[in-house]
Every structure is written in structure tokens, then in C-alpha cells.
Design an enzyme around this catalytic site. Structure first.
Site, PDB file in Angstrom:
ATOM      1  N   ASP A   1       3.152  -6.483   3.456  1.00 46.25           N
ATOM      2  CA  ASP A   1       2.721  -5.407   4.351  1.00 46.25           C
ATOM      3  C   ASP A   1       3.041  -5.754   5.797  1.00 46.25           C
ATOM      4  O   ASP A   1       2.232  -5.531   6.701  1.00 46.25           O
ATOM      5  CB  ASP A   1       1.219  -5.138   4.173  1.00 46.25           C
TER       6      ASP A   1
ATOM      7  N   HIS B   1       0.826  -1.217   0.000  1.00 45.94           N
ATOM      8  CA  HIS B   1       0.000   0.000   0.000  1.00 45.94           C
ATOM      9  C   HIS B   1       0.855   1.260   0.000  1.00 45.94           C
ATOM     10  O   HIS B   1       1.819   1.386   0.740  1.00 45.94           O
ATOM     11  CB  HIS B   1      -1.038  -0.006   1.118  1.00 45.94           C
TER      12      HIS B   1
ATOM     13  N   GLU C   1      -4.963   1.976   2.212  1.00 49.82           N
ATOM     14  CA  GLU C   1      -5.128   0.791   3.051  1.00 49.82           C
ATOM     15  C   GLU C   1      -5.319   1.161   4.514  1.00 49.82           C
ATOM     16  O   GLU C   1      -6.086   0.508   5.231  1.00 49.82           O
ATOM     17  CB  GLU C   1      -3.909  -0.128   2.893  1.00 49.82           C
ATOM     18  N   GLU C   2      -4.637   2.199   4.979  1.00 46.17           N
ATOM     19  CA  GLU C   2      -4.614   2.493   6.406  1.00 46.17           C
ATOM     20  C   GLU C   2      -5.959   2.967   6.962  1.00 46.17           C
ATOM     21  O   GLU C   2      -6.280   2.694   8.116  1.00 46.17           O
ATOM     22  CB  GLU C   2      -3.539   3.547   6.725  1.00 46.17           C
TER      23      GLU C   2
ATOM     24  N   ASP D   1       6.166   0.512   6.853  1.00 47.96           N
ATOM     25  CA  ASP D   1       4.719   0.373   6.641  1.00 47.96           C
ATOM     26  C   ASP D   1       4.203   1.503   5.768  1.00 47.96           C
ATOM     27  O   ASP D   1       3.857   2.569   6.283  1.00 47.96           O
ATOM     28  CB  ASP D   1       4.008   0.355   7.992  1.00 47.96           C
TER      29      ASP D   1
ATOM     30  N   HIS E   1       3.502   2.524  12.726  1.00 49.32           N
ATOM     31  CA  HIS E   1       2.559   3.635  12.947  1.00 49.32           C
ATOM     32  C   HIS E   1       3.101   4.700  13.899  1.00 49.32           C
ATOM     33  O   HIS E   1       2.323   5.435  14.513  1.00 49.32           O
ATOM     34  CB  HIS E   1       1.225   3.116  13.495  1.00 49.32           C
TER      35      HIS E   1
END
Length: 441
Positions: A338, A264, A310-311, A276, A406
Site C-alpha cells: 500500500d 485495499h 481502508e481509506e 493507491d 489521494h
């Protein structure tokens, strides 16, 4: 240079397994192209929050990069995406009988903001969504603090085990009348970096506390009541247009049979999204680049998709699925990366009889793949299962991933160039074998 030139001169017939892995290994590990791509993405574009100006820059980067590398049929698949902005204010101040504590927080994705003066209320600590439901009206007017840590005895699966308190916790707390939610960051690492992430339909302001701040707040609550003032300036704006990016090497014999590789393109905004999922995006591009650079001509189409959003909303995956369903091509497999750019260990797959794929391990073992295990591919390729695509997910060593995931620590310096390339080459070998052999019946 003599060796590489010789490789290009090798017959373009489908290589034997040992020949395939050797060719991919020499070219890929010499070039380390995945890391070069990731350096471009993280330094020239940066963080790529869905709906942001940087996300639009990432789409342009992906299209330009695949065009420059000579991929075919490079195009965009448009989608409308959520546009949530963090804002400049993220503050959490706890007041106890003995004084004040400033606690490190970051807003969770899709959280509404607070009034300028913040939300002030007494804090109640809980460990589960069920506990919130049981407490019910006792939480009305309170700030609910979810403080269930990762379970240290789990080798894998910690994120899934603790994740419901972030995914669903704020919405659950809102239903019983809470005025805000604090959630322990989803990481086993104890430090002062909060980890963001999306939450579903929160209704009330919600933020992630760093693990260190969570421990401090929990210790204070054991000594007596604590009031917290939470201030967030985040807000949800109207959806904006964006796109996923597609490029391929068209199959020489069965061009309408498609093997998809992807990751992503969007990321969170606290850092540059190196693991990520800049890692997955660049591994997918690099996998196809290496196949092409080795002079290999796949029988079936091998396609790279850089999925947007995606997130937060998964809109890019939905749009690609709708295009694939309407396009008349047969999607054989979806391969997703991912889980970070660490050393690869396995591929998960939903293929029913994995023993029929065991011969492929000869190609995959040189790149760290020890086994094929039961599982899926990932959020972005999952919809393709509805049109018959077998799912594959690259599973690297997971132990350090949630140290960075994140958070503001997810930066290029946390990625090792050779580990990243190993994952790209594992994807290349798997995509090539599916392109050559199809999937056994």
C-alpha cells in the site's frame, strides 16, 4: 515459448532459491500480468470510493478475476462500510483588501457540507495542533488554516510527520470553536491539485487546499486580514453493505497454516486509484497467479485478500480479522502492498530477529529488495498481529508517491508496468518462502 514450456515441466519439488527467483522472473516479467490487471481495474471500474456503486463493481471484479485465474475458495467477507459522498460543489474564495482569489480545494473524507451559501469567516494560519490549542478562544468563529509543509530534509516519513494536521486538525479546530478548516495538501509537490484523505470526527466543514493555493493564501495573510468563503456539498449517508474479496491456493501439506497477501480495493474518488491502492491489489493477485502459473504447489495456504474500506473506516480489515479469529486457521504472516507501484526497495517487518530471515534475500534481491527493516505491514494486515501473524510491508521507492497520492493525478499512466511487476514478484517470492519454510523460531 520453448523456455516457458520447459519451466512448467520442471519438478514441482520446492525449488532452490536461485531457481525460484529465475522461474518467477521469467514468467512474471514476460507476462507483466499486474499491469494488465491494473488496466482492467482502473478502466473498467475506475475510482472505488467506499460505499459507492463503483466499490460494489470492484468487489464483483475481484471475485470474477480470482475465479477466472483458477484460485481456490474464492469468496466474500461481508462488512458494513461508511458512505460519504463528495457532491458537486467545492469552492473556496478568498477576499483581501486588494481583491479576490479563487483557491483550489477538495473536501476531506467524512467532512460535513456547508450551507448552500457557504461558510464565511476570517482565516487564521497555524502550523500545528498545539498552536490551535494555545490560541484557544481566539479561533472561535474563524477558519483555521493548517499550513505545515512536508519537511524537505526527510527522505521518508514526510507523510507521517505532517499528517496530523489532516487526520486530527479539523476535530482539534472544532473544539476551540472554529467554523471550518483548510489543510495544506500532504505532498511535497507544488501544483494546483488538492489531495484529499480522511479525517477523524471533524464536526465542521474541512477541505484540502492545493499546495499552490496554500502558498498564495499564506502570502496574502502576511499582507493583512483575509476572509474566505468555503462551499462544500459533501455529506455522510448511512452505512451500506460491502465486502472484501478472498481467493487462495490451498496448501498441499498444511492447509490450515495461512500466508495472506493483500492491498485495499477501495480508493478515493478524484481519480482511479492506480497507485493507491490499485497497485497493491493487482500485485497481490499477480503474485499468486505467477506462483500458480509456474507450477509451484505451496505447502501452506497462500491467500489473497482485497480489503474494502481502508481509506475511511478500515471495516474490511476488521471483518476479515474477526473471520480469521473464528475460523480456526493459523495465520503465519500478513504481507501488504500500500505504498504505490514503484520499484521495490525493502520489506518492513515486525519479526523480532531479522537476521534469521537473511537467507531469503537471495530470492528477493533479483526483484529489487535490498534489505529487511524494522516496521509493520500496513493498516489492513495489522489486526492479524493479534492472532500471531508476522507483519510484512512492501516498501517501494517513495519519492514520487505523494506527488499523486489521494489526488486527481493518481491514474494508470503514472504506473510503470515493469516496476509494478517487480513488486508483485517480490511478494510472490516472500510468500513462497514463508509457505515452504514457515517462520524461524
Amino acid at each position: 515459448m520453448v523456455l516457458l514450456s520447459g519451466l512448467v515441466a520442471i519438478s514441482l519439488l520446492s525449488p532452490a532459491p536461485s531457481d525460484l527467483s529465475d522461474r518467477l522472473r521469467v514468467r512474471g516479467m514476460t507476462d507483466l500480468g499486474a499491469y494488465s490487471l491494473l488496466t482492467e481495474l482502473t478502466t473498467k471500474v475506475g475510482g472505488r470510493m467506499s460505499g459507492s456503486a463503483n466499490a460494489a463493481k470492484a468487489v464483483a471484479w475481484g471475485q470474477a478475476t480470482m475465479t477466472r485465474l483458477g484460485f481456490q475458495n474464492v469468496h466474500l467477507v461481508p462488512c458494513m462500510v461508511p458512505h460519504w459522498v463528495r457532491g458537486d460543489v467545492e469552492s473556496c474564495v478568498a477576499r483581501t483588501r486588494t481583491g479576490r482569489m479563487d483557491l483550489k480545494v477538495c473536501a476531506l473524507g467524512t467532512s460535513p457540507g456547508t450551507p448552500a451559501a457557504g461558510v464565511t469567516a476570517e482565516v487564521v494560519e497555524v502550523r500545528s495542533l498545539d498552536e490551535v490549542v494555545r490560541l484557544g478562544d481566539k479561533l472561535k468563529g474563524k477558519i483555521v488554516f493548517y499550513n505545515r509543509p512536508f519537511r524537505p530534509e526527510l527522505i521518508d516519513g514526510q507523510y507521517g510527520d505532517a499528517g496530523d494536521q489532516r487526520f486530527q486538525g479539523p476535530a482539534t479546530a472544532a473544539k476551540v470553536g472554529a467554523v471550518a478548516t483548510l489543510v495544506r495538501s500532504l505532498t511535497q509537490f507544488v501544483d494546483d491539485y488538492p489531495h484529499t484523505g480522511t479525517t477523524r470526527d471533524p464536526k465542521i466543514p474541512c477541505a484540502a487546499l492545493s499546495t499552490l493555493a496554500s502558498d498564495r493564501l499564506s502570502a496574502a495573510l502576511r499582507k493583512g486580514p483575509v476572509k474566505v468563503t468555503l462551499k462544500l456539498s459533501c455529506k455522510n449517508l448511512p452505512d451500506v453493505p460491502s465486502a472484501s474479496v478472498v481467493g487462495e491456493v490451498t496448501g498441499s501439506e498444511s492447509p490450515d497454516d495461512v500466508v495472506v497477501m493483500g492491498g485495499h480495493l477501495d480508493s478515493w474518488d478524484l481519480a482511479t486509484g492506480a497507485h493507491d491502492d490499485g497497485a497493491g491489489v493487482c500485485q497481490a493477485i499477480e503474485a499468486l497467479r505467477v506462483i500458480k502459473a509456474c507450477g509451484l504447489k505451496p505447502k501452506r495456504t497462500v491467500r489473497v485478500v482485497l480489503f474494502m474500506d481502508e481509506e475511511i473506516g478500515g471495516r474490511g480489515a476488521e471483518a476479515y480479522f474477526e473471520a480469521a479469529k473464528a475460523g480456526g486457521q493459523r495465520h503465519l504472516a500478513g504481507i501488504e502492498s500500500d505504498s504505490g507501484g514503484f520499484n521495490p526497495r525493502s520489506f518492513s517487518t515486525d519479526f523480532a530477529d531479522r537476521s534469521k530471515l537473511e537467507t531469503w534475500l537471495e530470492d528477493l534481491r533479483p526483484f529489487g529488495i535490498e534489505r529487511l527493516e524494522a516496521g509493520g505491514g500496513g493498516a489492513d494486515v495489522a489486526p492479524l498481529a493479534k492472532i500471531g501473524a508476522t507483519q510484512f510491508g512492501l516498501s517501494p521507492d517513495i519519492q514520487r508517491y505523494f506527488d499523486y497520492h489521494h489526488s486527481a493525478k493518481d491514474t494508470l499512466d503514472k504506473v510503470h508496468p515493469r516496476e509494478l511487476e517487480m513488486g508483485a514478484l517480490a511478494m510472490a517470492a516472500l510468500a513462497w518462502r514463508i509457505s515452504e519454510d514457515g517462520l524461524p523460531r
